[in-house]
Design an enzyme around this catalytic site. Structure first.
Site, PDB file in Angstrom:
ATOM      1  CG  ASP A  48      -0.370   0.279   2.520  1.00  0.00           C
ATOM      2  OD1 ASP A  48       0.856   0.492   2.591  1.00  0.00           O
ATOM      3  OD2 ASP A  48      -1.108   0.291   3.520  1.00  0.00           O
ATOM      4  CG  ASP A  59      -2.851  -4.289   6.739  1.00  0.00           C
ATOM      5  OD1 ASP A  59      -2.318  -3.483   7.525  1.00  0.00           O
ATOM      6  OD2 ASP A  59      -3.671  -3.945   5.865  1.00  0.00           O
ATOM      7  CB  CYS A  80       5.076 -20.852  24.669  1.00  0.00           C
ATOM      8  SG  CYS A  80       5.177 -20.372  22.927  1.00  0.00           S
ATOM      9  CB  CYS A 126       7.245 -20.223  19.824  1.00  0.00           C
ATOM     10  SG  CYS A 126       7.663 -18.873  20.956  1.00  0.00           S
ATOM     11  CB  CYS A 139       8.854 -19.579  24.884  1.00  0.00           C
ATOM     12  SG  CYS A 139       7.692 -18.196  24.766  1.00  0.00           S
ATOM     13  CG  HIS A 150       5.475 -15.507  22.425  1.00  0.00           C
ATOM     14  ND1 HIS A 150       5.285 -16.856  22.662  1.00  0.00           N
ATOM     15  CD2 HIS A 150       4.475 -14.861  23.105  1.00  0.00           C
ATOM     16  CE1 HIS A 150       4.242 -17.022  23.452  1.00  0.00           C
ATOM     17  NE2 HIS A 150       3.732 -15.837  23.738  1.00  0.00           N
TER      18      HIS A 150
END
Length: 426
Positions: free
Chosen positions: A96, A258, A383, A385, A388, A410
């Site tokens: 954009d 978005d 978590c 991920c 973490c 995260h």
């Protein structure tokens, strides 16, 4: 509903030293850093939106340095972001113009021709027409054209005119999806704009001007727009930050939106810094523990200049707070003495000589309860991920940019997993 992440050069040093709060030796910014899609096991979004206003150019400075602008234009967005189609198949790349960045100018600094060149050179899959943001929003039917100030009408009409010109230019690039931007001062005016864009030939519309609107106003705008256009026409929400209410807007057939919200809340929100999902699959939030660097914190330096706080004392309080958090997380310190040390530093940072002690003691007690929940429930241990598993309790420390953006990564991971679970349930 596709989640498109609005990037603004958000990356982290993968070799960041938590113990010493230092980036890796010889690190070159962006080259040696990793974006969320690189750092995490899988991209935490369906696509990336790059705003022309954020990138900038020689005439209009954005967030990119001039060498980065030149490399971006030379290599294309995908290579610059290391988000190539072969490595990330089916990924989307939206663009954009960043209307908020030129909100105070009488007309946009970009034309449909050079904007389409920007999208074409960058290898974008989707791109928005040039628009001029309208901040006014009337409740109900709102004012008619005859009642509107001329500057607002000028922005409205110019946005439609530029959309018409942009659609023609977009046909020069094969496989590119042009998106006509809707601006307006009310639900009916937005509906009229949407009808005009569909008549031009647009099959994908982007709704602008949502950032300052309240939830009922967004509902009113989208209801009017959807009633005015065929159901097959797709809608995208530009800059949609009210992510807790996302499910409410599915009824309008939203194809994509978005936002940067999950990432920026890691360091801009006062309370909701760390995302989690509760046992019912709903998003929940934790507050990060603020332990700013004593040498660099402006509040502490100002207190030192006034003679209210010795900087060496502040550094000792900082070290004690950090040590207590880490020792508690390692199971070698009870929570209450750990909180005593954390709050001693918080008090040194936030206590005001000109405020009454009673109200400040209430604030201190409230902060203690908030931090008690964060440390007691230890959400980082639940978590899996990379943020973490590698960082542990460091993930919950509100401190340097590399730490805070990691927590933002995260949050992106948790938010996207939440969206995927909702899609599968539907």
């Amino acid at each position: 509903m596709k989640f498109i992440y609005a990037d603004a050069l958000d990356f982290v040093d993968p070799e960041f030293d938590f113990a010493n709060d230092r980036t890796s030796e010889g690190r070159v910014v962006q080259w040696d850093d990793e974006y969320p899609h690189e750092f995490l096991a899988r991209p935490p979004y369906d696509g990336i939106l790059v705003s022309r206003g954020v990138v900038g150019d020689i005439q209009h400075q954005g967030k990119y340095t001039l060498p980065q602008v030149m490399r971006f234009r030379r290599e294309g967005a995908r290579k610059f972001l290391r988000y190539t189609a072969d490595k990330y198949p089916n990924s989307l790349l939206f663009g954009d113009c960043g209307a908020f960045t030129y909100r105070d100018q009488e007309v946009p600094p970009y034309t449909p021709v050079d904007t389409m060149e920007f999208y074409g050179d960058g290898g974008f899959t989707h791109g928005c027409s040039v628009d001029h943001i309208i901040f006014d929003f009337d409740e109900g039917q709102g004012r008619t054209r005859l009642e509107m100030p001329q500057p607002i009408l000028d922005r409205y009409d110019l946005t439609l005119q530029l959309a018409s010109e942009f659609l023609i230019e977009s046909k020069r690039v094969k496989g590119f999806v042009p998106m006509g931007v809707i601006q307006g001062w009310s639900g009916p005016s937005m509906a009229t704009a949407a009808r005009e864009l569909v008549k031009m030939g647009y099959t994908y519309l982007a709704v602008g001007g949502l950032v300052p609107l309240k939830i009922p106003q967004i509902h009113a705008a989208l209801a009017s727009i959807r009633q005015a256009i065929p159901s097959k026409v797709k809608l995208h929400l530009l800059g949609f930050g009210k992510i807790e209410h996302l499910a409410e807007f599915e009824q309008y057939g939203i194809a994509s939106f978005d936002t940067t919200s999950p990432l920026v809340r890691a360091f801009k929100d006062a309370v909701k810094n760390y995302f989690s999902r509760d046992t019912q699959g709903q998003l929940s939030y934790y507050t990060a523990i603020r332990v700013p660097q004593a040498r660099d914190n402006n509040k502490l330096k100002a207190k030192a200049r006034r003679g209210v706080l010795n900087q060496e004392v502040a550094m000792k309080l900082e070290a004690a707070a950090l040590d207590s958090i880490r020792t508690f997380a390692g199971g070698k310190m009870p929570i209450e003495p750990a909180l005593d040390n954390i709050l001693a530093y918080w008090k040194a940072l936030n206590w005001r000589e000109d405020h009454d002690d009673a109200s400040q003691m209430r604030s201190l007690a409230k902060q203690r309860a908030i931090y008690h929940r964060t440390l007691t429930e230890q959400p980082w241990t639940r978590c899996n991920c990379r943020v973490c598993t590698e960082g542990g309790v460091e993930t919950l420390l509100f401190r340097s940019s590399n730490r805070n953006k990691r927590r933002g990564f995260h949050n992106l991971h948790v938010f996207y997993e939440h969206l995927l679970a909702h899609r599968h349930a539907a």
